[in-house]
Scaffold this motif. Structure first.
Motif, mmCIF file in Angstrom:
data_model
loop_
_atom_site.group_PDB
_atom_site.id
_atom_site.type_symbol
_atom_site.label_atom_id
_atom_site.label_comp_id
_atom_site.label_asym_id
_atom_site.label_seq_id
_atom_site.Cartn_x
_atom_site.Cartn_y
_atom_site.Cartn_z
ATOM 1 N N THR A 1 -7.457 3.395 -1.489
ATOM 2 C CA THR A 1 -6.153 4.064 -1.540
ATOM 3 C C THR A 1 -6.118 5.105 -2.641
ATOM 4 O O THR A 1 -5.544 6.187 -2.473
ATOM 5 N N PHE A 2 -6.750 4.783 -3.768
ATOM 6 C CA PHE A 2 -6.806 5.750 -4.868
ATOM 7 C C PHE A 2 -7.453 7.046 -4.400
ATOM 8 O O PHE A 2 -6.934 8.137 -4.630
ATOM 9 N N LEU B 1 0.827 -1.204 0.000
ATOM 10 C CA LEU B 1 0.000 0.000 0.000
ATOM 11 C C LEU B 1 0.862 1.255 0.000
ATOM 12 O O LEU B 1 0.520 2.241 -0.649
ATOM 13 N N VAL C 1 -7.394 -1.096 -2.953
ATOM 14 C CA VAL C 1 -6.739 -0.242 -3.950
ATOM 15 C C VAL C 1 -7.630 0.939 -4.287
ATOM 16 O O VAL C 1 -7.158 2.077 -4.395
ATOM 17 N N SER C 2 -8.948 0.701 -4.381
ATOM 18 C CA SER C 2 -9.799 1.839 -4.753
ATOM 19 C C SER C 2 -9.871 2.863 -3.626
ATOM 20 O O SER C 2 -9.886 4.072 -3.888
ATOM 21 N N LEU D 1 1.947 1.669 -3.465
ATOM 22 C CA LEU D 1 0.838 2.097 -4.316
ATOM 23 C C LEU D 1 0.561 3.576 -4.118
ATOM 24 O O LEU D 1 0.381 4.327 -5.086
ATOM 25 N N ASP D 2 0.575 3.994 -2.850
ATOM 26 C CA ASP D 2 0.301 5.402 -2.557
ATOM 27 C C ASP D 2 1.349 6.298 -3.203
ATOM 28 O O ASP D 2 1.027 7.284 -3.865
ATOM 29 N N ILE E 1 -8.328 -6.871 -1.812
ATOM 30 C CA ILE E 1 -7.239 -6.029 -2.322
ATOM 31 C C ILE E 1 -7.773 -5.032 -3.343
ATOM 32 O O ILE E 1 -7.390 -3.863 -3.348
#
Lengths: 109, 317, 391
Positions: B275-276, B23, B272-273, B26-27, B268
C-alpha cells in the motif's frame, strides 16, 4: 520522480496544516480586524457614516446629538473610519471576524 | 457452528471488511502525509473509523435514481459488483496459507471475477443517462484493454514458475518472487493494479476535474456506499494478490506453534508495504490522458509482460 | 454534429460559475464556446454611486486575487485625474506589494493548474508554499488577501527594517521552492505529456486575438504593460519580460514560474532601494477632481488590466469602466479549445487549456442579453437599439 522524493521528504516533515478548532493562527500585530467604538469620545461629527463605503455605519440620535451605530456584519474592514475619526473614538482591533451566533451582537452603539 | 463463525467473523466477512476499510484509511493517511497534510483525524483513534463513518453516512443519504436511467441495471450493478469482488477476495490467503475458499486453479477464478467486476463498472457507468457517466464508462472499458492482459500475464507467470494455479500452493512454497527477474513482473503488476483501481496517474474513468467523477457520478446513498466498499475490496484484492504472488503471502519466519498469530501479522505487514508503494505512486503523478494510457499499455506494458511470461516459461523448462 | 457536453456552471474544474460548452465526438472536442455571464455584479454601475474614496474599496473587490492590481490601477487612474501625486516611497511600496501579489496569484494558479491535471500533491504543495507569502501580505498590509494597501495619495503603511529582513528571508526560501517546481515541469514525464503541445495558440493567433499577459508571452509576444507603459517605478527596477515560444500550456506554466522568480528579484531590489520620505499625502475624503477622462493600464497577474474613469467635477465618477485580462483572453481560449489544423483537443485537455489562461470570471462577467424567446443576441447593443426603434 521529483515529486516522489518530495513526497517521501514530506512524510518525515511536520504537518503544514493546523487543526483548526484546537489550534488557531494568531493574527499578526498589524492585522486589520474588527472595530471597537468608544462612545464617550465621539463628538458626532458624522464623518464616519458619510465615508463608509459599505454603509456599515448608520446615523443614530441620542440626547447628546447624532451618534454612529456600527453594523459590523456589513463591515469590510477597510478602516477608513478609523483613519478619519478626528477624536480617535473608533479603534481597530486584531480580532479576526464576525462569527457569532447572535447577529444583534454585531450592532455596536 | 464453528465453521459458520469462521466464515462470518475471522477470517471471514467481518475480518475482510475491516481489513478493506483499514487499507482505505491507510491509503488516505499516507497520501495526506506525502502531501504534508494530516488526513482523517477525528473519527476513532487517528481517524481509523473514518471509512466506516463515510459508509454509514452514505447509507443515510437520500436514494436517487436519475430519470431515464436503466432502473434494473442501476440497482443490480452495485450489489453484483460488491458480491463479485467479495467472492474474489475470499480466495486470497490472509491468515494462513489457505484462503477462506480454496480450490484447484483459484488464481484463474480470481482473475476472472476481477474482469467481471470491471465489466460491471462499465455497466454501472452506462446505465444512467448522464454524459459524464457515459464518458466515464467508455473510458473504463477502454482502460480495461490496456491493463487487464498485463495484469493477468504477470500473475500467470508466477503461477507458471510455481507450477500451480492454486494460490495456497503458490504461497505454501514460501518463496519470494520479488527478487531477480520477477521484479519486472512485480512492477508490471503494480502498474496494472494501479490502473485497475482507478488511482492516479490512471484515474481516467473518474477524472474529477474533467468528468466530475465519471462512472460514479449519478450514484448516491446505499448504491454509492456499496460501490465504494467494492472499490475498497478491490484494493484489498489487488494488494493481497501482489503480496501472495510476489511477497510470499502470510508465510514468514516463525515457529510452528506461533503460526496462527504470526501469519496474519506478516500478511498485514506486507500489505502495508505494498500500500505504501501504491500510495507513493498515487501521490507523485498527474493524470494521464486516455489515449496516452492506452498507448502506454500497448506499447510498453503488454510487450513487457509478454516477454516476462515467455522468459518464465523458458526458465521453467 | 457531435454531442453537447456542458462543463459548468457547476463543475469541479471551475472555482467560479463558468460554462464551457463543448461539442464532442468520442473523446475529441470539435467545437467550444465559453459563457461567462453568470456572476455579473454590476460593479461598474455601483462605482458611479460611490465617491472616489469609497470606490477604491469596491474596485478592490472586483477580484479577490488580483485586488492589488485593481487598486493600483484605480489609484493611478484617479490620482492622475485629480492631479494628486503619491510620494516616491509609496510608489516603491506599491510596486513591492504588487509583485508580492503576483507571486501569490501565480502560486494559486500553479495549484489550480495542477489540480486540473489531477496532480493533487503539487496542488497541496503550491498552496502550502503560498501561505508564507499571504502571511507576509498580512504583516505588510493588514489583510491576507484583500489588502486595502493602496489608498489615493499613497499607501497605508510603511515597512520597517525588521519586516524588510523577514520578507527577504521568506522570499529566498520561496525561490528554492520555485526552482524545484521548474525542475518538476521540465522533467516530469506525465506533466510533459499533459501540457506539451496542448492548448496551442500560435504567435499570429495570439496577436490577432489580442491575448494578454502570460498567454501572449507564452506565444512569443513580449507584451507587458510594465515595459510598454510603466505606471509605477518600473523604469528604475530592473526585470526581464519572460517570453517562451512553445505556444502551449507548458509554456504558460513556465512563463508564470519564471515570473515568480522575476517578481522575487523585483521585491528584493525594491526593498533594497527604498527611497526615504513620506508614504502618503493627505487627501480630503470627498475631493472633487476636475471634469475630464482618464484611463490607466496595469499589468495584473493575468495580463493587462484597464480602468477608465470619466468625471464631471462632482465627487463621484460619471462613468467607470473596467476591462479585465480574462475578458481579453476568452477569445484566445475559445480558439484553443477547438480542434483545428490537425491539433486534436481531447476532453481531458479542456481543463488544462481552460485553466492555462488563469481564468478569473468574477471580474470578467459581462451581461448577456436575451430576447423574449431566450435567444442570446449576437450584437446586443445594435439589436436593442433596433428594438427601441420598434423594428
Amino acid at each position: 520522480m521529483v515529486t516522489s522524493f518530495e513526497a517521501i521528504k514530506n512524510f518525515f516533515r511536520k504537518r503544514a496544516t493546523i487543526l483548526y478548532p484546537e489550534e488557531k493562527i494568531e493574527p499578526s500585530a498589524t492585522f486589520r480586524g474588527m472595530l471597537s467604538f468608544e462612545r464617550s469620545l465621539c463628538i458626532g461629527c458624522g464623518l464616519c457614516w458619510r465615508v463608509c463605503p459599505a454603509s456599515a455605519i448608520k446615523q443614530d440620535r441620542d440626547d447628546k446629538g447624532a451618534r454612529p451605530v456600527f453594523l459590523l456584519d456589513r463591515c469590510i474592514f477597510c478602516h477608513i473610519c478609523v483613519e478619519i475619526c478626528p477624536k480617535k473614538a473608533i479603534k481597530a482591533s486584531r480580532d479576526r471576524g464576525s462569527l457569532v451566533m447572535d447577529k444583534s451582537s454585531l450592532r455596536v452603539k | 457452528m464453528m465453521n459458520f463463525l469462521r466464515m462470518l467473523l475471522y477470517p471471514g466477512m467481518v475480518y475482510i471488511l475491516t481489513l478493506a476499510m483499514f487499507l482505505e484509511w491507510l491509503d488516505r493517511k499516507l497520501v495526506a502525509k506525502f502531501q504534508n497534510r494530516v488526513g482523517p483525524m477525528y473519527v476513532g483513534p487517528l481517524g481509523l473509523l473514518q471509512p466506516l463513518a463515510d459508509f454509514l453516512k452514505l447509507l443515510s443519504k437520500e436514494s436517487i435514481i436519475p430519470a431515464g436511467s436503466d432502473r434494473i441495471l442501476f440497482n443490480i450493478c452495485p450489489i453484483t459488483a460488491f458480491v463479485v469482488i467479495t467472492l474474489a477476495v475470499s480466495f486470497i490467503p490472509m491468515v494462513s496459507v489457505r484462503g477462506l475458499l480454496s480450490t484447484e486453479g483459484d488464481l484463474i477464478v480470481v482473475l476472472a471475477l476481477l474482469t467481471i467486476y470491471l465489466l460491471l463498472v462499465y455497466t454501472s457507468g452506462a446505465s444512467p443517462p448522464s454524459r459524464y457517466s457515459q464518458i466515464g464508462a467508455a473510458r473504463a472499458a477502454l482502460m480495461l484493454l490496456g491493463f487487464d492482459l498485463p495484469l493477468m500475464m504477470s500473475s500467470i507467470s508466477v503461477a507458471v514458475i510455481a507450477g500451480s494455479f492454486r494460490l495456497s500452493d503458490i504461497v505454501a512454497q514460501g518463496r519470494y518472487y520479488i527478487v531477480g527477474l520477477h521484479f519486472i513482473g512485480f512492477l508490471i503488476f503494480l502498474v496494472a493494479a494501479q490502473a485497475e483501481l482507478d488511482r492516479l496517474p490512471f484515474d481516467i474513468p473518474e477524472a474529477e476535474s474533467e468528468i466530475v467523477s465519471g462512472w460514479l457520478v449519478e450514484y448516491s446513498s446505499w448504491r454509492l456506499a456499496l460501490l465504494r466498499l467494492a472499490k475498497n475490496m478491490e484494493f484489498l484484492l489487488l494488494t493481497g494478490l501482489a503480496v501472495n504472488l510476489y511477497l510470499g503471502g502470510p508465510v514468514g519466519p516463525s515457529p510452528p506453534s506461533l503460526e496462527p498469530f504470526l501469519q496474519p501479522f506478516y500478511f498485514i505487514l506486507k500489505l502495508v508495504s505494498v500500500t505504501f508503494l501504491l500510495s507513493l505512486v498515487r501521490a507523485s503523478f498527474a493524470r494521464l490522458r486516455i489515449d496516452q494510457f492506452v498507448s502506454l499499455g500497448w506499447h510498453y506494458l503488454l510487450p513487457l509482460s509478454l516477454i516476462y511470461l515467455v522468459m518464465t516459461i523458458v526458465l521453467v523448462n | 454534429m457531435g454531442v453537447y457536453l456542458p462543463m459548468g456552471p457547476q463543475h469541479p474544474l471551475h472555482p467560479e460559475a463558468t460554462l464551457v460548452k463543448l461539442r464532442v465526438e468520442g473523446e475529441h472536442v470539435v467545437d467550444a464556446d465559453v459563457d461567462a455571464s453568470f456572476v455579473h455584479r454590476g460593479i461598474e454601475k455601483a462605482l458611479e454611486h460611490k465617491t472616489y474614496t469609497q470606490g477604491l474599496y469596491l474596485a478592490e473587490r472586483i477580484c479577490g486575487i488580483c485586488n492589488v492590481a485593481h487598486t493600483t490601477c484605480y489609484t493611478t487612474n484617479v490620482e492622475s485625474l485629480a492631479g494628486i501625486e503619491a510620494p516616491y516611497r509609496a510608489l516603491y511600496l506599491r510596486l513591492a506589494v504588487e509583485e508580492l501579489a503576483r507571486i501569490h496569484s501565480h502560486l494559486l494558479w500553479l495549484g489550480l493548474f495542477a489540480h486540473t491535471m489531477g496532480f493533487e500533491t503539487l496542488f497541496m504543495l503550491a498552496f502550502r508554499d503560498r501561505e508564507p507569502v499571504l502571511d507576509l501580505m498580512e504583516e505588510i498590509t493588514g489583510g491576507r488577501v484583500t489588502t486595502g494597501y493602496n489608498v489615493i495619495g499613497g499607501v497605508r503603511r510603511d515597512v520597517d527594517p525588521g519586516l524588510v529582513f523577514k520578507i527577504k528571508g521568506v522570499l529566498t526560501q520561496l525561490k528554492e521552492r520555485i526552482l524545484k517546481y521548474k525542475e518538476l515541469f521540465e522533467s516530469d514525464p506525465v506533466i510533459q505529456a499533459r501540457t506539451r503541445g496542448v492548448g496551442y495558440l500560435s504567435k499570429n493567433e495570439a496577436g490577432e486575438l489580442l491575448a494578454v499577459g502570460p498567454v501572449a508571452r507564452a506565444s512569443a509576444i513580449a507584451r507587458d504593460v510594465r515595459i510598454d507603459d510603466p505606471y509605477l517605478t518600473h523604469e528604475e527596477v530592473p526585470f526581464n519580460v519572460i517570453v517562451y515560444d512553445t505556444c502551449d500550456a507548458w509554456g504558460r506554466a513556465m512563463v508564470r514560474l519564471d515570473e515568480i522568480l522575476e517578481s522575487i528579484n523585483m521585491v528584493q531590489y525594491t526593498l533594497d532601494h527604498l527611497p526615504s520620505g513620506e508614504v502618503r499625502v493627505k487627501v480630503p475624503p470627498f475631493f472633487r477632481p476636475p471634469p475630464g477622462e482618464m484611463s490607466s493600464r496595469v499589468e495584473a497577474p493575468r495580463g493587462s488590466l484597464l480602468h477608465y474613469v470619466k468625471s464631471d467635477g462632482s465627487d463621484r465618477p460619471v462613468r467607470y469602466r473596467v476591462r479585465t485580462p480574462t475578458l481579453a483572453n476568452l477569445a484566445s481560449v475559445v480558439t484553443m479549445l477547438r480542434s483545428r489544423n490537425g491539433k486534436i483537443v481531447h476532453i481531458a485537455d479542456v481543463p488544462v487549456i481552460f485553466s492555462s489562461i488563469d481564468p478569473c470570471i468574477c471580474c470578467t462577467a459581462r451581461v448577456t442579453i436575451f430576447d423574449e424567446r431566450g435567444h442570446v443576441l449576437e450584437k446586443p447593443l445594435n439589436e436593442l437599439l433596433d428594438m427601441r426603434r420598434g423594428r
